[in-house]
Write a protein that holds these residues in place. Sequence first.
Motif, PDB file in Angstrom:
ATOM      1  N   ILE A   6      38.222  16.755  67.911  1.00 34.06           N
ATOM      2  CA  ILE A   6      36.901  16.321  67.428  1.00 34.06           C
ATOM      3  C   ILE A   6      36.931  16.201  65.905  1.00 34.06           C
ATOM      4  N   VAL A   7      37.436  17.247  65.265  1.00 29.59           N
ATOM      5  CA  VAL A   7      37.466  17.218  63.797  1.00 29.59           C
ATOM      6  C   VAL A   7      38.357  16.069  63.310  1.00 29.59           C
ATOM      7  N   ALA A   8      39.527  15.928  63.934  1.00 23.15           N
ATOM      8  CA  ALA A   8      40.457  14.891  63.482  1.00 23.15           C
ATOM      9  C   ALA A   8      39.860  13.505  63.672  1.00 23.15           C
ATOM     10  N   THR A   9      39.148  13.328  64.774  1.00 27.45           N
ATOM     11  CA  THR A   9      38.638  11.986  65.071  1.00 27.45           C
ATOM     12  C   THR A   9      37.527  11.574  64.106  1.00 27.45           C
ATOM     13  N   THR A  10      36.867  12.543  63.461  1.00 26.51           N
ATOM     14  CA  THR A  10      35.877  12.144  62.445  1.00 26.51           C
ATOM     15  C   THR A  10      36.555  11.305  61.365  1.00 26.51           C
ATOM     16  N   GLY A  11      37.880  11.474  61.255  1.00 26.94           N
ATOM     17  CA  GLY A  11      38.619  10.684  60.273  1.00 26.94           C
ATOM     18  C   GLY A  11      38.439   9.185  60.460  1.00 26.94           C
ATOM     19  N   ILE A  12      38.231   8.740  61.698  1.00 28.66           N
ATOM     20  CA  ILE A  12      38.105   7.292  61.892  1.00 28.66           C
ATOM     21  C   ILE A  12      36.773   6.779  61.348  1.00 28.66           C
ATOM     22  N   ILE A  13      35.768   7.658  61.322  1.00 25.70           N
ATOM     23  CA  ILE A  13      34.477   7.222  60.753  1.00 25.70           C
ATOM     24  C   ILE A  13      34.588   7.205  59.235  1.00 25.70           C
ATOM     25  N   LEU A  14      35.019   8.338  58.682  1.00 26.50           N
ATOM     26  CA  LEU A  14      35.078   8.447  57.223  1.00 26.50           C
ATOM     27  C   LEU A  14      36.085   7.467  56.644  1.00 26.50           C
ATOM     28  N   GLY A  15      37.200   7.284  57.363  1.00 18.29           N
ATOM     29  CA  GLY A  15      38.213   6.344  56.891  1.00 18.29           C
ATOM     30  C   GLY A  15      37.637   4.946  56.748  1.00 18.29           C
ATOM     31  N   ALA A  16      36.877   4.533  57.753  1.00 19.65           N
ATOM     32  CA  ALA A  16      36.250   3.207  57.685  1.00 19.65           C
ATOM     33  C   ALA A  16      35.308   3.154  56.484  1.00 19.65           C
ATOM     34  N   ALA A  17      34.577   4.222  56.252  1.00 15.74           N
ATOM     35  CA  ALA A  17      33.589   4.205  55.171  1.00 15.74           C
ATOM     36  C   ALA A  17      34.272   4.031  53.819  1.00 15.74           C
ATOM     37  N   TYR A  18      35.271   4.871  53.519  1.00 16.74           N
ATOM     38  CA  TYR A  18      35.806   4.759  52.157  1.00 16.74           C
ATOM     39  C   TYR A  18      36.660   3.508  51.958  1.00 16.74           C
ATOM     40  N   MET A  19      37.365   3.067  52.997  1.00 14.88           N
ATOM     41  CA  MET A  19      38.193   1.871  52.801  1.00 14.88           C
ATOM     42  C   MET A  19      37.353   0.603  52.686  1.00 14.88           C
ATOM     43  N   LEU A  20      36.338   0.477  53.534  1.00 15.54           N
ATOM     44  CA  LEU A  20      35.529  -0.741  53.461  1.00 15.54           C
ATOM     45  C   LEU A  20      34.668  -0.747  52.201  1.00 15.54           C
ATOM     46  N   TYR A  21      34.251   0.440  51.764  1.00 19.66           N
ATOM     47  CA  TYR A  21      33.496   0.521  50.518  1.00 19.66           C
ATOM     48  C   TYR A  21      34.384   0.066  49.358  1.00 19.66           C
ATOM     49  N   LEU A  22      35.653   0.471  49.414  1.00 19.20           N
ATOM     50  CA  LEU A  22      36.601   0.013  48.388  1.00 19.20           C
ATOM     51  C   LEU A  22      36.746  -1.504  48.439  1.00 19.20           C
ATOM     52  N   TYR A  23      36.941  -2.005  49.647  1.00 20.20           N
ATOM     53  CA  TYR A  23      37.161  -3.450  49.793  1.00 20.20           C
ATOM     54  C   TYR A  23      35.957  -4.235  49.278  1.00 20.20           C
ATOM     55  N   TRP A  24      34.800  -3.742  49.607  1.00 17.54           N
ATOM     56  CA  TRP A  24      33.563  -4.379  49.138  1.00 17.54           C
ATOM     57  C   TRP A  24      33.577  -4.491  47.615  1.00 17.54           C
ATOM     58  N   ARG A  25      33.861  -3.364  46.964  1.00 20.74           N
ATOM     59  CA  ARG A  25      33.765  -3.343  45.502  1.00 20.74           C
ATOM     60  C   ARG A  25      34.846  -4.186  44.836  1.00 20.74           C
ATOM     61  N   ILE A  26      35.979  -4.381  45.525  1.00 20.19           N
ATOM     62  CA  ILE A  26      37.049  -5.180  44.918  1.00 20.19           C
ATOM     63  C   ILE A  26      36.885  -6.668  45.239  1.00 20.19           C
ATOM     64  N   CYS A  27      36.704  -6.973  46.505  1.00 19.40           N
ATOM     65  CA  CYS A  27      36.821  -8.375  46.934  1.00 19.40           C
ATOM     66  C   CYS A  27      35.497  -9.069  47.181  1.00 19.40           C
ATOM     67  N   TYR A  28      34.453  -8.322  47.528  1.00 19.77           N
ATOM     68  CA  TYR A  28      33.177  -8.973  47.816  1.00 19.77           C
ATOM     69  C   TYR A  28      32.280  -8.924  46.584  1.00 19.77           C
TER      70      TYR A  28
END
Lengths: 510, 684
Positions: free
Chosen positions: A407-429
Amino acid sequence: MGLPILTILIAVPLIAGALCLFVNASSARWIALIATLIDLAIGIYLWTAFDPSGAQWQFTELVKFGAGGITPSWALGIDGIALMLIILSVFLMPICIGASWVAIEKRVPEYMAAFLLMEALMLGVFCAQDLMLFYIFFEGGLIPMFLIIGIWGGAERIKASYKFFLYTFFGSVLMLIAMIYMVSTAGTTSIPKLMAYDFPFDAQKWLWLAFFASFAVKMPMWPVHTWLPDAHVQAPTAGSVILAGVLLKMGGYGFIRFSLPMFPEASEYYIPLVFILSGVAVVYTSLVALAQRDMKKLIAYSSVAHMAFVTFGLFAFNRQGLEGAMMVMLGHGLVSGALFLCVGVIYDRLHTREIARYGGLSDNMPAYALLFMVFTMASVGLPGTSNFVGEFLALVGTYKVSSWAAIVATTGIILGAAYMLYLYWRICYGKLVHADAAAMPDLSAREWWLLGPIAASVFWMGIYPESFLKPMRADIGRLLERVERATPPGDALLTAGKPAAATAHEGAAH
Amino acid sequence: MQLQLQLIVFLPLLAAIIAGLGGRVIGQTASKVVTTGALMIGAVLSWPIFIQFLGAHAQPQVVDVLKFIQSGDLDVNWALRVDALTAVMLVVVTTVSSLVHLYSWGYMSEDPSQPRFFAYLSLFSFAMLMLVTADSLVQMFFGWEGVGLASYLLIGFWYHKPSANAAALKAFVVNRVGDFGFSLGIFGTFLVFGTVSIPAILAAAPGMAGSTIGFAGMRVDTMTLLCLLLFVGACGKSAQLGLHTWLPDAMEGPTPVSALIHAATMVTAGVFMVCRLSPMFETSHTAMTVVTYVGAATCLFAATVGTVQNDIKRVIAYSTCSQLGYMFFAAGVGAYGAAMFHLFTHAFFKALLFLGAGSVIHAMHHEQDMRFYGALRKEIPITFWAMVAGTLAITGVGIFGIGFAGFWSKDAILESSFASGSVHGTVAFYLGAFAALLTSFYSWRLIFLTFFGKPRWAGSEHIQHAVHHVHEEQSEMASDHDSAHDHEVHAKTGTAGYHPHESPWTILVPLVLLSLGAVFAGQIFHEYFVGAEGGEGFWRGSVAFSEHLAHASHEVPFWVTYTPLAVMLIGLAIAYRNYIAKPDAPAAFVAQFPSLHRFLIHKWYFDELYDAIFVRPAMWLGNLLWKKGDEGTIDRFGPHGAAVAVGVGNKLTTRLQSGYVYSYALVMLLGLIGAASWVFWWVR
């Protein structure tokens, strides 16, 4: 014994590195590129020649130094696990040389020499079958990395290499002491023999901790991870690529080669420790990544979170966990390497890593935006990319042992999406607000040659992972046999079904 | 059928790659032809498959494509499975997708990055087709995440708009929360059954009924746990209460996207999943109850919010959310045929409503606020009639065995839930009936505000821009406003001299074809989907179709049968009174119940709540851990502390920081050599 192919694999970069010191910058670049490509060719040959159903150790070589009971020896040989990590290393090396082609301007021959030396030592780590040989390669590999950060790094490179030094040195000392004890007790320096040697449980506990100190730093696991963001930020692009791509994998390799087979009971005993540290790492470093304003730091923190999947998988003591851990290592090696290259591409143009200085790059750099998107999605573990296979298997394995951990490890897929897409937004969009960022040209042919092959591999590994799983299957099986006696039961404790009762219930409902 | 199936699924992928990577080389028109052509071929190939299943001439089959993951017992192939359930989804996906592709020729004609848009659309279609043909949970998850990616890319298609980027990010992350549950569900299923193959799981599921399992320190019923974990995933993708917040924001994407992804296909994936796994859900009474309540609650919640929206797309978005609720509670009471039937008819009429709304927006120069519409009936008659067909379908108009699509499917749901006889079924019936009243109200409100009354165009900035030839920024920036913030609008009546134009044929053809679906789909297909005998013959085990329940739903009391009709008429009457007879009444109502209105306009405060308990704390915690954790604690007592502790602290640090790089590299090397020699000496 035929051609000593592993010795050649190690010798090629070593000789080329020595050569580099005597030529000018341009020749050094070409020598380095050719040497790494030769190694890549040898690696591909090894991959095709490796027999997955054959002997555990293949391409073995043995030259003893002197006679007597315990003598260190030049003993090389690889199994499927080492093979895949060798492939990763030789694949990333030419890309690193390419990434340094124009970015490195000062002391080019020395730089290329350092890189080639590092390649030789890294490959040595994965080939070594002698404990002392392994130790020398393992620790020796730090020196060129150390020089690369310290000489060709950013403004605060000294502080970064100091941290790097302190952490790794601490771990190494403890590991060395443990190794000395093991050699004197077991009476051999041969890794294959040690892998079958049963140490008493009490000794295992101490030995395990000593090795853990070294591997956990390398991984890195929370809380001994703080050297990594600094090292990445200060290292030149190629240094980051090799650091994230290969050097971090040495920790995982250490666990799978030493801790698990040599100390199975202790490994089982310390599962709670490993799982707690890994769980903290996933949540903690993901949140920290979310708050970063420096691209390289963000990706560095994400590496810590991803490597926690590896430790989860390894200490799950089952096939899915172990194979998943290996796939995460391979996938992360490609993807984090590619992400650091992506940072390097725009860093070379604007000379800043600050996220806020970019934005809207999809407009003027569409090809870059596309590839960056591919690697971003791979990093968040989208199915069809390399990281999914690894993360999925590792988490399946983890769940079998502990639902809490999963359960704890799988939260990584939520948080991972958040920080990576937030990064992508700020760089490319967004809109191109900075004139200098708007003036940046799209990928050059050289940059395509760096990123394109990685992208292709990311899809290959994600769509047909069998090419990568097959060579490791038998060796994971041997490891499982070895640790079987210590395998924990898991927390599911499934009871049998009562289908009869269910039918009765259904009948009543009608 | 094998080759057909591979073509249906992989042609869109091929088209997406060609248009996406080669768009600059082959040009706009070629990209559009390739992608639209791929989907049209898909549609042409899918309908015969569907018809074969209708006639019970086709056998379910699985086409193996490639090995995927093999790790011990976990053995997954890339494979395409087709049975009655898949066949339904195939026609829905390929038909709506090809019509949306065609529609986009007209709607997106001024956009500079059309190849990218069409590539994304085709990529989406590919992922959706992989989802519905999945034979294993892992491949379903592949499609699941693939459609999520396409949705993310398309919501954020106009990436210059901050609101579009935010909406895209939100959609992806909220969906990931659902996927968190889905993933754990897959892990658990594998643990329990030792396989991820869907047929194998479904065959073994009844045998596990009543068993218990340890989970996070608790002992729980195995099947309930697995079903609920998987259902969390379904809630995320299908925007059910709690995880619905991304769907209204997703309207930032271009309208064709809203029609295809956020109405007809992707958002129904959750319903599809529950139906696909229905034999598994049947083993857990608790899980079914939860599904029913969540569906019914969403159905009501979204309908209430839909009544106060002013943005035409947001009304339809909440309507979608609400209709998905119907499908879920139908599944929850065991009426899988009815759930799939509503999914099927809804795909046509909701795509129609969205595309119609797009046509209105197109005619009104990117104005999306219905307060600036009015009297468009005569200006854009084909769009008007298409929207009316859609509204007749969604409100379920029909009587005595003749009716529009929604009449058949929604009534089947309400009757089945009543007929199930359970408490949750009965509750769902009443909530669903009340939501039907609201559905009728907001749907007719949309029609009346848009097409009837006096023109109120003069108040719109977009119209003013168009009339005064003020230089427009890019079209994409034009619709940048948020109707959720209910800023006072002083609606001016009058046309401001603006003349709306009917849309081009590429837009109208899809509208007309979908209208046919909205009008006839229910009448033609109801016997196969929900008929007691017909259903059994059509589904043939691909969902846990209950002939018993289908019979019972045809024998409900008289008043139950006519409740949907009655509430539809009441909703229509209220809408007529408030928006045609007495146009001042809504403002008076708002003045009388300000807090109720505020509650609805803020969408029950979900966004505010999530922002306060998830988004801000996450950022705050991230900063705290970084500054106080890593730098303030670990570094302070770790490396820096270590330096002090060995007593060389400041001196060493200053020396090091003054740049003696080689010195400590050398120290390290010497140490290494020293250590190695000492070892050899000691060992000997």
